[in-house]
Write an enzyme that holds these catalytic residues in place. Sequence first.
Site, PDB file in Angstrom:
ATOM      1  N   ASN A  93       0.113   9.634   2.769  1.00 23.80           N
ATOM      2  CA  ASN A  93      -0.851  10.091   1.762  1.00 23.80           C
ATOM      3  C   ASN A  93      -2.071  10.657   2.493  1.00 23.80           C
ATOM      4  OD1 ASN A  93      -3.075  10.123  -0.017  1.00 23.80           O
ATOM      5  ND2 ASN A  93      -2.331   8.379  -1.201  1.00 23.80           N
TER       6      ASN A  93
ATOM      7  N   HIS B 240      -0.176  15.432  -6.040  1.00 20.49           N
ATOM      8  CA  HIS B 240      -0.750  14.703  -4.899  1.00 20.49           C
ATOM      9  C   HIS B 240       0.282  13.693  -4.410  1.00 20.49           C
ATOM     10  CE1 HIS B 240      -3.036  12.119  -2.436  1.00 20.49           C
ATOM     11  NE2 HIS B 240      -3.241  11.185  -3.340  1.00 20.49           N
TER      12      HIS B 240
ATOM     13  N   CYS C 299      -8.728  12.672  -3.479  1.00 24.24           N
ATOM     14  CA  CYS C 299      -7.380  13.259  -3.503  1.00 24.24           C
ATOM     15  C   CYS C 299      -7.270  14.436  -4.475  1.00 24.24           C
ATOM     16  CB  CYS C 299      -6.349  12.197  -3.841  1.00 24.24           C
ATOM     17  SG  CYS C 299      -6.525  10.728  -2.834  1.00 24.24           S
TER      18      CYS C 299
HETATM   19  O1  UT7 Z   1      -4.282   8.619  -3.033  1.00 23.22           O
HETATM   20  C1  UT7 Z   1      -5.282   8.062  -3.820  1.00 23.22           C
HETATM   21  C2  UT7 Z   1      -4.717   7.315  -4.933  1.00 23.22           C
HETATM   22  N1  UT7 Z   1      -3.958   6.209  -4.434  1.00 23.22           N
HETATM   23  C3  UT7 Z   1      -2.836   5.913  -5.023  1.00 23.22           C
HETATM   24  O2  UT7 Z   1      -2.426   6.611  -5.914  1.00 23.22           O
HETATM   25  C4  UT7 Z   1      -2.122   4.658  -4.592  1.00 23.22           C
HETATM   26  C5  UT7 Z   1      -1.583   3.990  -5.801  1.00 23.22           C
HETATM   27  N2  UT7 Z   1      -1.001   2.682  -5.550  1.00 23.22           N
HETATM   28  C6  UT7 Z   1       0.175   2.507  -4.912  1.00 23.22           C
HETATM   29  O3  UT7 Z   1       0.744   3.427  -4.388  1.00 23.22           O
HETATM   30  C7  UT7 Z   1       0.773   1.135  -4.973  1.00 23.22           C
HETATM   31  O4  UT7 Z   1      -0.013   0.309  -5.808  1.00 23.22           O
HETATM   32  C8  UT7 Z   1       0.943   0.436  -3.581  1.00 23.22           C
HETATM   33  C9  UT7 Z   1       2.061   1.135  -2.801  1.00 23.22           C
HETATM   34  C10 UT7 Z   1      -0.356   0.523  -2.812  1.00 23.22           C
HETATM   35  C11 UT7 Z   1       1.336  -1.012  -3.776  1.00 23.22           C
HETATM   36  O5  UT7 Z   1       2.539  -1.091  -4.562  1.00 23.22           O
HETATM   37  P1  UT7 Z   1       2.610  -2.022  -5.864  1.00 23.22           P
HETATM   38  O6  UT7 Z   1       3.970  -1.909  -6.378  1.00 23.22           O
HETATM   39  O7  UT7 Z   1       1.492  -1.645  -6.787  1.00 23.22           O
HETATM   40  O8  UT7 Z   1       2.379  -3.463  -5.233  1.00 23.22           O
HETATM   41  P2  UT7 Z   1       1.396  -4.630  -5.730  1.00 23.22           P
HETATM   42  O9  UT7 Z   1       0.031  -4.386  -5.202  1.00 23.22           O
HETATM   43  O10 UT7 Z   1       1.569  -4.857  -7.199  1.00 23.22           O
HETATM   44  O11 UT7 Z   1       2.023  -5.865  -4.969  1.00 23.22           O
HETATM   45  C12 UT7 Z   1       3.376  -6.305  -5.251  1.00 23.22           C
HETATM   46  C13 UT7 Z   1       3.745  -7.376  -4.253  1.00 23.22           C
HETATM   47  C14 UT7 Z   1       2.737  -8.506  -4.161  1.00 23.22           C
HETATM   48  O12 UT7 Z   1       3.460  -9.691  -3.872  1.00 23.22           O
HETATM   49  P3  UT7 Z   1       3.821 -10.740  -5.041  1.00 23.22           P
HETATM   50  O13 UT7 Z   1       2.509 -11.135  -5.641  1.00 23.22           O
HETATM   51  O14 UT7 Z   1       4.717  -9.989  -5.988  1.00 23.22           O
HETATM   52  O15 UT7 Z   1       4.524 -11.828  -4.309  1.00 23.22           O
HETATM   53  C15 UT7 Z   1       1.906  -8.137  -2.950  1.00 23.22           C
HETATM   54  O16 UT7 Z   1       1.340  -9.265  -2.322  1.00 23.22           O
HETATM   55  O17 UT7 Z   1       3.820  -6.789  -2.942  1.00 23.22           O
HETATM   56  C16 UT7 Z   1       2.950  -7.517  -2.046  1.00 23.22           C
HETATM   57  N3  UT7 Z   1       2.395  -6.566  -1.096  1.00 23.22           N
HETATM   58  C17 UT7 Z   1       3.003  -6.253   0.049  1.00 23.22           C
HETATM   59  N4  UT7 Z   1       4.142  -6.704   0.618  1.00 23.22           N
HETATM   60  C18 UT7 Z   1       4.496  -6.173   1.802  1.00 23.22           C
HETATM   61  C19 UT7 Z   1       1.279  -5.811  -1.215  1.00 23.22           C
HETATM   62  N5  UT7 Z   1       1.143  -5.034  -0.147  1.00 23.22           N
HETATM   63  C20 UT7 Z   1       2.181  -5.286   0.662  1.00 23.22           C
HETATM   64  C21 UT7 Z   1       2.608  -4.775   1.894  1.00 23.22           C
HETATM   65  N6  UT7 Z   1       3.764  -5.233   2.422  1.00 23.22           N
HETATM   66  N7  UT7 Z   1       1.921  -3.830   2.568  1.00 23.22           N
END
Ligand code: UT7
Length: 338
Positions: free
Chosen positions: A294, A263, A123
């Site tokens: 993205n 980005h 990225c």
């Molecule tokens: O481009 C290259 C670089 N990439 C990035 O910069 C991406 C950076 N990361 C992100 O954008 C975020 O971490 C995500 C959007 C991918 C995820 O968001 P988050 O706020 O970090 O979520 P998390 O992984 O901490 O998960 C929070 C909750 C979890 O549930 P519990 O444990 O709180 O019950 C996950 O199981 O959200 C759940 N979860 C989802 N729920 C619905 C994780 N993925 C999903 C999903 N749909 N797709």
Amino acid sequence: MSAQIALPPSAWTSRILGLGAYRPTRVVGNDEIVKNIDSSDEWIRTRSGIESRRWAGPDETVVSMSLAAAGKALAHAGIQPDQIDCVVVATVTHLYQTPSAAVEIAHKLGAGSAAAFDISAACAGFCYGLSLASDMVRAGTSRHVLVIGVERLSDLTDPHDRSTAFIFADGAGAVVVGPGGPDDPPGIGPVVWGSDGSALDHIRQKKGWREALFGADGPEMPHLVMEGNPVFRWASYEMAKVAQEAVAAAGITMADLDVFAPHQANMRITDAMARQLKLPDSVAIARDIATQGNTSAASVPLALERMVENGEATSGDLALIIGFGAGLVYAGQVVRIP
Ligand code: UT7
């Protein structure tokens, strides 16, 4: 004394002369994504800011999307293809190890015998490529460099993986970099860049090609896997510092900026960075991710193009751009909108 080595005439400054983009025609809404994963439109919107994204069709290849974006950048710059001396393509989704996408693009564009190569900086790829192009122009290695950021991430995204299926998308953006005139101020500021290979596993291809093709599980695409949250925290906090360094390196302050185009990884990362940078309200902030997803190396030029199209950015504006992602890698600089 032996003979002296001659150097090419160098330019004092470099600048972006033209900008172009290509967005695939197919719009993929969150409703389509959630058919394959345990998620919801509401979760995707609130956690990432993505409402829809573009996925390429069979005819929208890395090369064809690049050619479309490059054609627009050349027209904007008023430069003919045969005036391009070097083509740099930033991508991690050209699925040929060799030859590079850049040589095919240079040939099909009519860029004659231009030097051509691909770079892999995820990225941050576009900002890496822009930095190389700026240095090439200033050193006299090339007069005009075409820099393309392009991805077909839908090829390497598992639609059943809830940590990646909703985020990645496809598209291409391009710029032409050339020398400034004798009285022109610099158009591309110093790059602040780096890497952190200790975080290699956070975003990566699940398997190498040999394992994917011949491994015990049988042939499968080596999809991208991501531990989103550590990347989210790293990007939200560490990248604001890099952005601050890039602004300081350009010898300006946040108040001098007109545009902030990071980005397009996640709308919440953009918001967190903007808060830490304490950007004045007058700075327009790129929010292309909402309808583009993205697109890794393509995201910064796509975001800039959208802002120009919308009238949020105009020629001569000062923009802070920064790319960051798999590696981890990052690069940021201040540029003037062409
Ligand atoms: O481009 C290259 C670089 N990439 C990035 O910069 C991406 C950076 N990361 C992100 O954008 C975020 O971490 C995500 C959007 C991918 C995820 O968001 P988050 O706020 O970090 O979520 P998390 O992984 O901490 O998960 C929070 C909750 C979890 O549930 P519990 O444990 O709180 O019950 C996950 O199981 O959200 C759940 N979860 C989802 N729920 C619905 C994780 N993925 C999903 C999903 N749909 N797709």
